[in-house]
Design an enzyme around this catalytic site. Structure first.
Site, PDB file in Angstrom:
ATOM      1  N   LYS A   9       5.456  -5.695   1.163  1.00  0.00           N
ATOM      2  CA  LYS A   9       4.153  -5.402   1.767  1.00  0.00           C
ATOM      3  C   LYS A   9       3.806  -6.384   2.889  1.00  0.00           C
ATOM      4  O   LYS A   9       4.432  -7.451   3.011  1.00  0.00           O
ATOM      5  CB  LYS A   9       3.095  -5.426   0.659  1.00  0.00           C
ATOM      6  CG  LYS A   9       3.275  -4.315  -0.385  1.00  0.00           C
ATOM      7  CD  LYS A   9       2.143  -4.353  -1.406  1.00  0.00           C
ATOM      8  CE  LYS A   9       2.263  -3.229  -2.413  1.00  0.00           C
ATOM      9  NZ  LYS A   9       1.139  -3.251  -3.390  1.00  0.00           N
ATOM     10  N   TYR A  49      -0.377   6.603  -0.627  1.00  0.00           N
ATOM     11  CA  TYR A  49      -1.161   6.236  -1.812  1.00  0.00           C
ATOM     12  C   TYR A  49      -2.157   7.340  -2.206  1.00  0.00           C
ATOM     13  O   TYR A  49      -3.156   7.054  -2.871  1.00  0.00           O
ATOM     14  CB  TYR A  49      -1.898   4.917  -1.578  1.00  0.00           C
ATOM     15  CG  TYR A  49      -1.057   3.684  -1.857  1.00  0.00           C
ATOM     16  CD1 TYR A  49      -0.510   3.453  -3.128  1.00  0.00           C
ATOM     17  CD2 TYR A  49      -0.826   2.722  -0.876  1.00  0.00           C
ATOM     18  CE1 TYR A  49       0.244   2.322  -3.389  1.00  0.00           C
ATOM     19  CE2 TYR A  49      -0.072   1.570  -1.138  1.00  0.00           C
ATOM     20  CZ  TYR A  49       0.461   1.386  -2.401  1.00  0.00           C
ATOM     21  OH  TYR A  49       1.203   0.256  -2.681  1.00  0.00           O
ATOM     22  N   ASN A 112      -0.100  -8.122  -3.105  1.00  0.00           N
ATOM     23  CA  ASN A 112       0.784  -8.544  -4.199  1.00  0.00           C
ATOM     24  C   ASN A 112       2.264  -8.366  -3.865  1.00  0.00           C
ATOM     25  O   ASN A 112       3.092  -8.151  -4.743  1.00  0.00           O
ATOM     26  CB  ASN A 112       0.385  -7.852  -5.506  1.00  0.00           C
ATOM     27  CG  ASN A 112       0.459  -6.338  -5.404  1.00  0.00           C
ATOM     28  OD1 ASN A 112       0.864  -5.808  -4.377  1.00  0.00           O
ATOM     29  ND2 ASN A 112       0.090  -5.657  -6.473  1.00  0.00           N
ATOM     30  N   HIS A 115       5.896  -3.253  -3.653  1.00  0.00           N
ATOM     31  CA  HIS A 115       5.653  -1.983  -4.348  1.00  0.00           C
ATOM     32  C   HIS A 115       6.979  -1.501  -4.929  1.00  0.00           C
ATOM     33  O   HIS A 115       8.024  -1.695  -4.314  1.00  0.00           O
ATOM     34  CB  HIS A 115       5.143  -0.919  -3.361  1.00  0.00           C
ATOM     35  CG  HIS A 115       5.212   0.471  -3.918  1.00  0.00           C
ATOM     36  ND1 HIS A 115       4.210   1.006  -4.680  1.00  0.00           N
ATOM     37  CD2 HIS A 115       6.205   1.416  -3.868  1.00  0.00           C
ATOM     38  CE1 HIS A 115       4.563   2.234  -5.070  1.00  0.00           C
ATOM     39  NE2 HIS A 115       5.760   2.501  -4.586  1.00  0.00           N
ATOM     40  N   GLU A 126       8.622   9.299  -2.942  1.00  0.00           N
ATOM     41  CA  GLU A 126       8.425   8.124  -2.082  1.00  0.00           C
ATOM     42  C   GLU A 126       9.630   7.888  -1.175  1.00  0.00           C
ATOM     43  O   GLU A 126       9.470   7.562   0.004  1.00  0.00           O
ATOM     44  CB  GLU A 126       8.138   6.900  -2.953  1.00  0.00           C
ATOM     45  CG  GLU A 126       6.773   7.004  -3.637  1.00  0.00           C
ATOM     46  CD  GLU A 126       6.469   5.880  -4.606  1.00  0.00           C
ATOM     47  OE1 GLU A 126       5.365   5.889  -5.169  1.00  0.00           O
ATOM     48  OE2 GLU A 126       7.316   4.984  -4.809  1.00  0.00           O
TER      49      GLU A 126
HETATM   50  N1  UDP Z   1      -4.549  -2.480  -6.232  1.00  0.00           N
HETATM   51  C1  UDP Z   1      -5.724  -3.107  -5.847  1.00  0.00           C
HETATM   52  N2  UDP Z   1      -6.703  -3.311  -6.784  1.00  0.00           N
HETATM   53  C2  UDP Z   1      -6.561  -2.925  -8.080  1.00  0.00           C
HETATM   54  C3  UDP Z   1      -5.376  -2.279  -8.477  1.00  0.00           C
HETATM   55  C4  UDP Z   1      -4.384  -2.071  -7.528  1.00  0.00           C
HETATM   56  O1  UDP Z   1      -5.883  -3.467  -4.679  1.00  0.00           O
HETATM   57  O2  UDP Z   1      -7.484  -3.137  -8.883  1.00  0.00           O
HETATM   58  C5  UDP Z   1      -3.493  -2.252  -5.230  1.00  0.00           C
HETATM   59  C6  UDP Z   1      -2.289  -3.178  -5.394  1.00  0.00           C
HETATM   60  O3  UDP Z   1      -1.779  -3.505  -4.098  1.00  0.00           O
HETATM   61  C7  UDP Z   1      -1.324  -2.303  -6.174  1.00  0.00           C
HETATM   62  C8  UDP Z   1      -1.607  -0.932  -5.554  1.00  0.00           C
HETATM   63  O4  UDP Z   1      -3.014  -0.918  -5.361  1.00  0.00           O
HETATM   64  O5  UDP Z   1       0.004  -2.736  -6.028  1.00  0.00           O
HETATM   65  C9  UDP Z   1      -1.199   0.255  -6.397  1.00  0.00           C
HETATM   66  O6  UDP Z   1      -1.778   0.119  -7.674  1.00  0.00           O
HETATM   67  P1  UDP Z   1      -0.930   0.448  -8.997  1.00  0.00           P
HETATM   68  O7  UDP Z   1      -1.905   0.467 -10.131  1.00  0.00           O
HETATM   69  O8  UDP Z   1      -0.107   1.677  -8.760  1.00  0.00           O
HETATM   70  O9  UDP Z   1      -0.019  -0.862  -9.184  1.00  0.00           O
HETATM   71  P2  UDP Z   1       1.556  -1.134  -8.975  1.00  0.00           P
HETATM   72  O10 UDP Z   1       2.299   0.090  -9.435  1.00  0.00           O
HETATM   73  O11 UDP Z   1       1.769  -1.439  -7.506  1.00  0.00           O
HETATM   74  O12 UDP Z   1       1.834  -2.356  -9.833  1.00  0.00           O
END
Ligand code: UDP
Length: 138
Positions: A9, A49, A112, A115, A126
């Site tokens: 990211k 997303y 974070n 992805h 994807e």
């Molecule tokens: N995210 C965020 N706030 C939250 C949860 C998720 O900004 O409370 C963002 C974060 O960058 C995350 C992405 O949205 O990686 C997608 O969320 P998901 O729950 O799918 O998490 P992942 O699969 O990436 O661990």
């Protein structure tokens, strides 16, 4: 053999972490079978997303994802989807286990670092969102 989709990211690309994250991926035994650097538009980030479109963090997340370049990749290996999710660590870096990418490099729950697809169906969607078959060399 299974394939999964990965994004390094914008926060991690900005901090020059592409090589370190690729090293962790390769040392975990996953093979990078396609990769490229891209800079998403807002519309592309929203499309990627779309499943989160009703979530409160959707606008902030999609703004962040197009705030700078990303590195998108296809990773291959046995159980690649589950193994890459384990290597990434929990979404919230405060909950990420030692030795995971997010524990080492994530800044917060949004920025974070990486992805990874969460299931075979999402991996297929994807991968095809960013790559055509000719770009994937196993
Ligand atoms: N995210 C965020 N706030 C939250 C949860 C998720 O900004 O409370 C963002 C974060 O960058 C995350 C992405 O949205 O990686 C997608 O969320 P998901 O729950 O799918 O998490 P992942 O699969 O990436 O661990």
């Amino acid at each position: 053999m299974e394939r999964t989709f990965s994004i390094i990211k914008p926060d991690a690309v900005e901090r020059n972490l592409i090589g370190s994250i690729f090293q962790m991926i390769e040392e975990a035994g996953l093979r990078i079978v396609a990769t490229k650097k891209i800079h998403m538009t807002k519309a592309q980030a929203e499309g990627f997303y779309a499943v989160h479109s009703e979530r409160p963090f959707f606008n902030s997340l999609t703004e962040y994802m197009c705030s700078g370049p990303c590195v998108v990749s296809v990773l291959e290996g046995e159980n690649a989807i589950k193994r890459y999710r384990e290597l990434m660590g929990a979404t919230n870096p405060e909950q990420a286990a030692e030795g995971t990418i997010r524990k080492r490099f994530a800044q917060n729950i949004e920025a974070n670092a990486v992805h990874g697809s969460d299931a075979p169906e999402t991996a297929a969607v994807e991968i095809s969102y960013f790559f055509n078959q000719l770009e994937i060399v196993g």
